[in-house]
Design an enzyme around this catalytic site. Structure first.
Site, short mmCIF file in Angstrom:
data_model
loop_
_atom_site.label_atom_id
_atom_site.label_comp_id
_atom_site.label_asym_id
_atom_site.label_seq_id
_atom_site.Cartn_x
_atom_site.Cartn_y
_atom_site.Cartn_z
N LYS A 112 68.80 63.59 -106.92
CA LYS A 112 69.46 62.80 -106.08
C LYS A 112 70.95 63.14 -106.19
CE LYS A 112 66.44 58.77 -105.47
NZ LYS A 112 66.16 57.38 -105.63
N LYS A 194 57.16 66.33 -101.08
CA LYS A 194 56.62 65.19 -100.79
C LYS A 194 57.00 64.53 -99.62
CE LYS A 194 59.82 62.34 -103.47
NZ LYS A 194 60.05 61.21 -104.43
N LYS A 197 61.62 59.26 -97.89
CA LYS A 197 62.55 58.43 -97.00
C LYS A 197 63.82 59.38 -96.65
CE LYS A 197 61.71 54.15 -98.98
NZ LYS A 197 62.37 52.92 -100.01
P1 AMP Z 1 60.80 54.32 -103.16
O1 AMP Z 1 60.66 54.39 -101.63
O2 AMP Z 1 61.45 55.64 -103.52
O3 AMP Z 1 61.45 53.00 -103.61
O4 AMP Z 1 59.25 54.38 -103.46
C1 AMP Z 1 58.41 53.33 -103.38
C2 AMP Z 1 56.99 53.47 -104.02
O5 AMP Z 1 56.49 54.61 -103.26
C3 AMP Z 1 57.18 54.29 -105.23
O6 AMP Z 1 56.06 53.74 -106.27
C4 AMP Z 1 56.85 55.72 -105.31
O7 AMP Z 1 56.42 56.51 -106.23
C5 AMP Z 1 55.96 55.56 -104.12
N1 AMP Z 1 56.06 56.98 -103.12
C6 AMP Z 1 57.28 57.47 -102.39
N2 AMP Z 1 57.21 58.68 -101.81
C7 AMP Z 1 55.76 58.78 -101.75
C8 AMP Z 1 54.70 59.82 -101.48
N3 AMP Z 1 55.31 60.83 -100.73
N4 AMP Z 1 53.42 59.74 -101.70
C9 AMP Z 1 53.00 58.92 -102.52
N5 AMP Z 1 53.69 57.86 -102.88
C10 AMP Z 1 55.18 57.81 -102.66
N1 TRP Z 2 62.37 53.67 -109.08
C1 TRP Z 2 61.31 53.13 -108.11
C2 TRP Z 2 61.25 53.84 -106.76
O1 TRP Z 2 61.90 54.41 -106.44
C3 TRP Z 2 61.56 51.65 -107.44
C4 TRP Z 2 61.43 50.80 -108.81
C5 TRP Z 2 62.52 50.28 -109.30
C6 TRP Z 2 60.41 50.56 -109.51
N2 TRP Z 2 62.18 49.31 -110.48
C7 TRP Z 2 60.94 49.59 -110.65
C8 TRP Z 2 59.08 50.75 -109.55
C9 TRP Z 2 59.94 49.01 -111.53
C10 TRP Z 2 58.03 50.33 -110.40
C11 TRP Z 2 58.64 49.20 -111.44
O2 TRP Z 2 59.98 54.17 -106.24
#
Ligand code: AMP
Ligand code: TRP
Length: 325
Positions: A112, A194, A197
């Site tokens: 990131k 992967k 977003k």
């Molecule tokens: P985030 O949008 O980064 O906050 O992620 C939210 C949740 O979605 C987290 O538990 C991630 O591990 C899961 N996640 C994000 N991208 C993927 C993906 N491409 N496949 C499966 N799980 C994902």
């Molecule tokens: N870091 C996680 C993600 O990007 C989001 C997250 C923040 C999270 N605090 C958490 C997930 C605590 C599980 C438990 O997906």
């Protein structure tokens, strides 16, 4: 006493089907069996620059997405991270327990921050410490997440063990829950990456708010591998990824999916996959409209109160053990 779950997602970008299949779908499935806390982690979002008005809007949108996905506020506690100040307070304590070296080794910090230490916020370095605080405040048993969060979970366990060793038994050591299928949904445009977003190529992701036309176009344009059979095969990651999406949305087994498409070509498969995704998204998008602002506010307010009552107990114990209060 029921075991506890904690998980969260960031209110940034657009949620995609990878977020749903890797995380949200399991949150919904687990809420009957566990006492569940599902958080909208807006403090994590600001580790990268955000536009304030957009962040405010996305925070509420994400709460609606949780509810539309099937998280039931009668069963689960849904709340916004910044509404419970204990998250930031415990973060400071854990920051003092963490080591600079272990934080700098986190792959997400390098990804990131694009490898640019000079320009990365120190908040980005602290990101996994805030995540550890989220989890440990609730004496969490299980953390359902996608594969990309595994390293953060390991750090959380390390910090909890270190604190317990130095100050006495305080935190429960949480276990990750990473689904066998769906934990790592790939980009439709590049199955080596992967679905993300933050991918600039939006054609790689199916967003939960995409309309039917957009979904169909994205699936039609998805890259495929050489060969023609519609089968799960590690050496053919593109078709395996598409089949995984089909499988998880229909609830069929691997064998059933392969039998279903036996003798069929990519064209047929993609049409049926597009229909399946559209059929899933339609009622989901309808349900997003069900909660007006007042209803949403009251769910989030009640969620924060419940969360605070538990988080406050853990924080008081932490302070006591450290000689702070
Ligand atoms: P985030 O949008 O980064 O906050 O992620 C939210 C949740 O979605 C987290 O538990 C991630 O591990 C899961 N996640 C994000 N991208 C993927 C993906 N491409 N496949 C499966 N799980 C994902
Ligand atoms: N870091 C996680 C993600 O990007 C989001 C997250 C923040 C999270 N605090 C958490 C997930 C605590 C599980 C438990 O997906």
């Amino acid at each position: 006493m029921r075991k506890r779950i904690f998980s969260g997602a960031q209110p940034t970008g657009q949620l995609h089907i990878g977020n749903y299949l890797g995380a949200l779908k399991n949150w919904v499935a687990l809420q009957d069996e566990y006492e569940s806390f599902y958080c909208i982690v807006n403090l994590h979002a600001i580790t990268l620059p955000q536009d304030p008005a957009t962040l405010r809007q996305k925070t509420r949108d994400l709460a609606r997405i949780y509810l539309a996905a099937g998280i039931d506020p009668e069963k689960s506690t849904v709340f916004v991270q910044s509404d419970v100040a204990e998250h930031t307070e415990l973060t400071w304590v854990l920051a003092c327990v963490s080591r600079l070296g272990e934080l700098e080794r986190m792959t997400q910090f390098k990804d990131k921050g694009k490898g640019n230490r000079e320009r990365s916020s120190s908040g980005l370095l602290m990101y996994p410490v805030l995540m550890a605080a989220d989890i440990l405040l609730y004496q969490t048993d299980l953390v359902p997440v996608g594969q990309d969060q595994k390293q953060h979970l390991e750090l959380t366990r390390d910090l909890a063990e270190r604190f317990n060793r130095d100050f006495g038994e305080t935190f429960k050591i949480p276990e990750p829950f990473i689904p066998k299928a769906g934990a790592n949904i790939k980009s439709l445009q590049d199955p080596a990456k992967k679905m993300s977003k933050s991918d600039e190529n939006v054609a790689g992701s199916i967003f939960l708010l995409d309309d039917a036309d957009t979904v169909t176009k994205k699936i039609k344009r998805a890259v495929t591998d050489s060969g023609t059979d519609i089968e799960f095969d590690e050496t053919r990651p593109a078709i395996t990824n598409l089949l995984t999406i089909f499988q998880l949305l229909t609830g069929k087994s691997n064998d059933e999916c392969e039998q279903h498409f036996e003798g069929k070509g990519y064209g047929h498969f993609k049409t049926e996959l597009a229909e399946t995704v559209v059929e899933f998204l339609k009622p989901f998008q309808e349900r997003m409209k069900e909660y007006d602002d007042a209803a949403l506010d009251s769910i989030l307010k009640a969620g924060a109160e419940k969360a605070r009552s538990i988080a406050g107990e853990t924080l008081a114990d932490v302070y006591r053990k450290m000689g702070i209060a």
